[in-house]
Write a protein that holds these residues in place. Structure first.
Motif, mmCIF file in Angstrom:
data_model
loop_
_atom_site.group_PDB
_atom_site.id
_atom_site.type_symbol
_atom_site.label_atom_id
_atom_site.label_comp_id
_atom_site.label_asym_id
_atom_site.label_seq_id
_atom_site.Cartn_x
_atom_site.Cartn_y
_atom_site.Cartn_z
ATOM 1 N N MET A 78 0.788 -1.227 0.000
ATOM 2 C CA MET A 78 0.000 0.000 0.000
ATOM 3 C C MET A 78 0.824 1.282 0.000
ATOM 4 S SD MET A 78 -2.913 -1.327 -0.261
ATOM 5 C CE MET A 78 -4.061 0.014 0.017
ATOM 6 N N SER A 130 5.525 2.494 -6.181
ATOM 7 C CA SER A 130 4.551 2.011 -7.165
ATOM 8 C C SER A 130 4.212 3.125 -8.137
ATOM 9 C CB SER A 130 3.270 1.544 -6.464
ATOM 10 O OG SER A 130 2.325 1.079 -7.418
ATOM 11 N N TRP A 170 1.227 3.307 -9.109
ATOM 12 C CA TRP A 170 -0.110 3.654 -8.634
ATOM 13 C C TRP A 170 0.023 4.622 -7.471
ATOM 14 C CZ3 TRP A 170 -3.533 2.276 -11.979
ATOM 15 C CH2 TRP A 170 -3.498 1.051 -12.622
ATOM 16 N N GLU A 208 -5.132 5.376 -5.404
ATOM 17 C CA GLU A 208 -5.544 4.305 -6.321
ATOM 18 C C GLU A 208 -5.420 2.934 -5.660
ATOM 19 O OE1 GLU A 208 -4.476 6.249 -10.675
ATOM 20 O OE2 GLU A 208 -2.836 5.514 -9.395
ATOM 21 N N ARG A 209 -4.348 2.728 -4.902
ATOM 22 C CA ARG A 209 -4.196 1.440 -4.211
ATOM 23 C C ARG A 209 -5.239 1.287 -3.114
ATOM 24 N NH1 ARG A 209 2.142 1.447 -3.088
ATOM 25 N NH2 ARG A 209 1.897 3.676 -3.476
ATOM 26 N N GLU A 210 -5.574 2.369 -2.442
ATOM 27 C CA GLU A 210 -6.627 2.300 -1.427
ATOM 28 C C GLU A 210 -7.985 1.998 -2.077
ATOM 29 O OE1 GLU A 210 -6.355 2.128 1.754
ATOM 30 O OE2 GLU A 210 -4.301 2.822 2.096
ATOM 31 N N GLN A 235 2.655 -2.242 -12.756
ATOM 32 C CA GLN A 235 1.387 -1.828 -12.158
ATOM 33 C C GLN A 235 0.497 -3.046 -11.887
ATOM 34 O OE1 GLN A 235 0.280 1.158 -15.137
ATOM 35 N NE2 GLN A 235 0.075 2.632 -13.446
ATOM 36 N N ASP A 246 1.877 -4.813 -8.849
ATOM 37 C CA ASP A 246 1.552 -4.057 -7.639
ATOM 38 C C ASP A 246 0.079 -4.214 -7.269
ATOM 39 O OD1 ASP A 246 4.205 -3.225 -7.709
ATOM 40 O OD2 ASP A 246 3.738 -1.178 -8.350
ATOM 41 N N ALA A 247 -0.790 -4.184 -8.260
ATOM 42 C CA ALA A 247 -2.227 -4.319 -8.010
ATOM 43 C C ALA A 247 -2.560 -5.714 -7.493
ATOM 44 C CB ALA A 247 -3.007 -4.018 -9.290
ATOM 45 N N VAL A 249 -1.825 -5.867 -3.850
ATOM 46 C CA VAL A 249 -2.911 -5.245 -3.071
ATOM 47 C C VAL A 249 -4.068 -6.233 -2.937
ATOM 48 C CG1 VAL A 249 -4.657 -3.410 -3.052
ATOM 49 C CG2 VAL A 249 -2.281 -2.873 -3.686
#
Length: 193
Positions: A55, A59, A61, A65-67, A149, A152-153, A156
């Motif tokens: 989080m 990144s 992001w 956006e990650r939240e 990305q 990373d997503a 999350v």
């Protein structure tokens, strides 16, 4: 089933810490933090570090956006605590109507194409993991998401597919919007670890 030790703390030091933080917040310390204090080996240290990396680590992001991704995973897993908590953080970095539109229907929300395509991948990973296909990943890449990305997503989504399940299993208390907002400020300042 909520253990009494999670509610009040499992030792004198933890009980005092919960009280002090609650006083500083001006609200009850959210259950996610209470669980993190409960026997650090249960979820505290390792899960906190993993969540922090996903989080708040480097990144392409944004934090918002990650939240939002975390809130979406929570929505797909029917976890009202995590939807509220992560929406409250997301709206500190993006327009509230945009976040709310994405939570209502990301397909039609006014969000960038790479984010929309990435959310489609995360939805499949969360709701129907066995149905994820290469063409969906290629579509996200074609929409402008980078490989990093997507990685990373997925990090999350992985962490919040775990967190939402334990939040539901432990029947986390749902704070008010004002309490979510206060906790959002604390998480933005201190992070997850």
């Amino acid at each position: 089933m909520r253990l009494p030790e999670i509610e009040r703390g499992d030792g004198l030091r933890t009980r005092m810490l919960i009280r002090v933080i609650s006083l500083a917040l001006g609200a009850r310390l959210p259950d996610a933090a209470r669980v993190a204090f409960y026997h650090k080996g249960f979820v505290g240290t390792a899960l906190g570090a993993w969540t922090q990396a996903a989080m708040r680590g480097p990144s392409e992001w944004s934090v918002a956006e990650r939240e939002l991704m975390a809130a979406m995973v929570a929505k797909w897993n029917s976890c009202p605590f995590c939807v509220g908590a992560h929406r409250a953080i997301a709206v500190r970095g993006m327009d509230k109507p945009v976040a709310d539109a994405a939570l209502a229907d990301y397909h039609t929300a006014p969000i960038p194409g790479p984010l929309r395509a990435t959310l489609a991948v995360l939805e499949t990973i969360t709701v129907h993991p066995g149905e994820l296909r290469g063409d969906q990943v290629r579509a996200a890449l074609a929409a402008g998401a980078t490989r990093q990305q997507l990685e990373d997503a997925v990090a999350v989504a992985a962490v919040f597919n775990i967190v939402t399940r334990y939040a539901n299993a432990l029947d986390f208390t749902i704070p008010t919007d004002a309490e979510f907002d206060k906790a959002a400020g604390m998480l933005l300042k201190r992070g997850y670890a």
